[in-house]
Design a protein around this motif. Structure first.
Motif, PDB file in Angstrom:
ATOM      1  N   LYS A  20       0.915  -1.455   0.076  1.00 42.49           N
ATOM      2  CA  LYS A  20       0.035   0.038  -0.009  1.00 42.49           C
ATOM      3  C   LYS A  20       0.985   1.209  -0.024  1.00 42.49           C
ATOM      4  O   LYS A  20       0.535   2.433  -0.641  1.00 42.49           O
ATOM      5  CB  LYS A  20      -0.802   0.010   1.144  1.00 42.49           C
ATOM      6  N   TYR A  21       1.911   1.178   0.658  1.00 44.35           N
ATOM      7  CA  TYR A  21       2.950   2.332   0.810  1.00 44.35           C
ATOM      8  C   TYR A  21       3.452   2.675  -0.704  1.00 44.35           C
ATOM      9  O   TYR A  21       3.699   3.451  -1.108  1.00 44.35           O
ATOM     10  CB  TYR A  21       3.918   2.393   1.772  1.00 44.35           C
ATOM     11  N   PHE A  22       3.843   1.692  -1.022  1.00 47.42           N
ATOM     12  CA  PHE A  22       4.470   1.692  -2.381  1.00 47.42           C
ATOM     13  C   PHE A  22       3.449   2.216  -3.589  1.00 47.42           C
ATOM     14  O   PHE A  22       3.770   3.058  -4.555  1.00 47.42           O
ATOM     15  CB  PHE A  22       4.998   0.295  -3.052  1.00 47.42           C
ATOM     16  N   ILE A  23       2.087   1.634  -3.440  1.00 53.18           N
ATOM     17  CA  ILE A  23       1.263   2.366  -4.282  1.00 53.18           C
ATOM     18  C   ILE A  23       1.139   3.993  -4.225  1.00 53.18           C
ATOM     19  O   ILE A  23       0.856   4.501  -5.168  1.00 53.18           O
ATOM     20  CB  ILE A  23       0.054   1.576  -3.935  1.00 53.18           C
ATOM     21  N   PHE A  24       1.012   4.295  -2.994  1.00 53.41           N
ATOM     22  CA  PHE A  24       0.995   5.651  -2.539  1.00 53.41           C
ATOM     23  C   PHE A  24       2.090   6.362  -3.116  1.00 53.41           C
ATOM     24  O   PHE A  24       1.887   7.260  -3.900  1.00 53.41           O
ATOM     25  CB  PHE A  24       0.833   5.641  -1.102  1.00 53.41           C
ATOM     26  N   SER A  25       3.392   5.949  -3.148  1.00 53.83           N
ATOM     27  CA  SER A  25       4.738   6.475  -3.520  1.00 53.83           C
ATOM     28  C   SER A  25       4.552   6.406  -4.985  1.00 53.83           C
ATOM     29  O   SER A  25       4.892   7.293  -5.677  1.00 53.83           O
ATOM     30  CB  SER A  25       5.802   5.865  -3.084  1.00 53.83           C
ATOM     31  N   MET A  26       4.132   5.420  -5.604  1.00 58.09           N
ATOM     32  CA  MET A  26       4.089   5.291  -7.154  1.00 58.09           C
ATOM     33  C   MET A  26       3.011   6.399  -7.675  1.00 58.09           C
ATOM     34  O   MET A  26       3.410   7.160  -8.756  1.00 58.09           O
ATOM     35  CB  MET A  26       3.781   3.874  -7.505  1.00 58.09           C
ATOM     36  N   GLN A  27       1.923   6.595  -7.046  1.00 58.93           N
ATOM     37  CA  GLN A  27       0.833   7.212  -7.519  1.00 58.93           C
ATOM     38  C   GLN A  27       1.668   8.705  -7.556  1.00 58.93           C
ATOM     39  O   GLN A  27       1.270   9.606  -8.499  1.00 58.93           O
ATOM     40  CB  GLN A  27      -0.126   7.312  -6.736  1.00 58.93           C
ATOM     41  N   ASN A  28       2.177   9.358  -6.616  1.00 57.94           N
ATOM     42  CA  ASN A  28       2.872  10.624  -6.460  1.00 57.94           C
ATOM     43  C   ASN A  28       3.861  10.680  -7.630  1.00 57.94           C
ATOM     44  O   ASN A  28       4.145  11.962  -7.642  1.00 57.94           O
ATOM     45  CB  ASN A  28       3.513  10.568  -5.066  1.00 57.94           C
TER      46      ASN A  28
END
Length: 272
Positions: A20-28
């Motif tokens: 979930k953290y990686f997705i958040f970071s990727m979206q940014n």
């Protein structure tokens, strides 16, 4: 990845949390990773077992990005720590609708019960070493929410879990939504591979290689058709891509296509 981000990644309790953290970071960082034009038509939405699911706003973009998959994987793993992505699955759908999925999220129907004292103590101990109070609170809340959701799903479905990944499921299926999508995307990728090798195949012929329903086959075939027709129309196609467009258009093996027929079809596609 610096400062608080490094600490947060190390302290996340499990792979689900890190995903979930990686997705958040990727979206940014998505525009930085894939460019402004691609970012307008796509959005990373889920990471599961190092497979990244990317939503696109059309089947044409899904197939276009599929051709660039290796490049995206390299770009993502250069931008993020720990090489989080090994494969990418592209699927179609409106990004606008995707952004409003929260309104239909099954979590809203779940009954989140209070955690036990033992569970609260366990969460407190797991984040207790973090000196930054703000980060400690955020991580504690994140772990609490994940645990409550898992307990609610298990309780609602008599402890039913996905047969592949073991995640609690809320559907009548024995697969979670991610694994259902993964199965479908695996099948879609197989159809793409078959049609890339033999573009003239029809549904009946394809069944010899891949068992799929006609709706999925037609969806893949139409996506490839739009992609190659657009390349020819814009005079961006190589000779091989032009021939692929001709084979899709005629449904004929290349040995049966005369040079004159091929040229007539290519001229016709350029006039559309």
């Amino acid at each position: 990845m610096e400062g608080i981000e490094k600490v947060l990644l190390k302290m996340l309790p499990n792979q689900e949390g890190r995903n979930k953290y990686f997705i958040f970071s990727m979206q940014n960082k998505w525009e930085q990773i894939c460019g402004a034009n691609v970012a307008k038509h796509s959005k990373p939405v889920r990471l599961e077992r190092k497979v990244l699911y990317v939503n696109t706003d059309s089947s044409v973009w899904a197939n276009h990005l599929l051709m660039m998959k290796k490049q995206f994987i390299n770009n993502i793993n250069q931008a993020l720590a720990n090489n989080p992505v090994k494969d990418i699955k592209f699927f179609t759908g409106s990004i606008e609708k995707l952004l409003h999925l929260k309104k239909e999220d099954p979590d809203l129907k779940l009954k989140f019960l209070p955690l036990s004292e033992t569970e609260k103590i366990s969460i407190g101990q797991s984040v207790g070493k973090i000196k930054n109070e703000e980060l400690q609170k955020k991580l504690a809340h994140f772990r609490k929410t994940c645990l409550q959701r898992k307990k609610a799903l298990l309780d609602e479905n008599d402890n039913k879990v996905c047969k592949y990944c073991g995640t609690a499921v809320s559907e009548t299926s024995d697969l979670c939504r991610v694994c259902q999508r993964y199965e479908k995307e695996q099948l879609r990728s197989e159809i793409v591979a078959v049609l890339a090798a033999e573009p003239w195949l029809n549904y009946s012929d394809c069944q010899k290689y891949v068992k799929c329903d006609k709706m999925l086959f037609d969806s893949v075939k139409n996506s490839l058709k739009q992609y190659y027709y657009a390349k020819v129309f814009n005079s961006q196609a190589t000779e091989k891509e032009e021939m692929t467009a001709v084979m899709i258009k005629t449904g004929m093996h290349p040995e049966k296509i005369s040079e004159q027929l091929a040229q007539n079809i290519i001229k016709g596609l350029r006039r559309k």
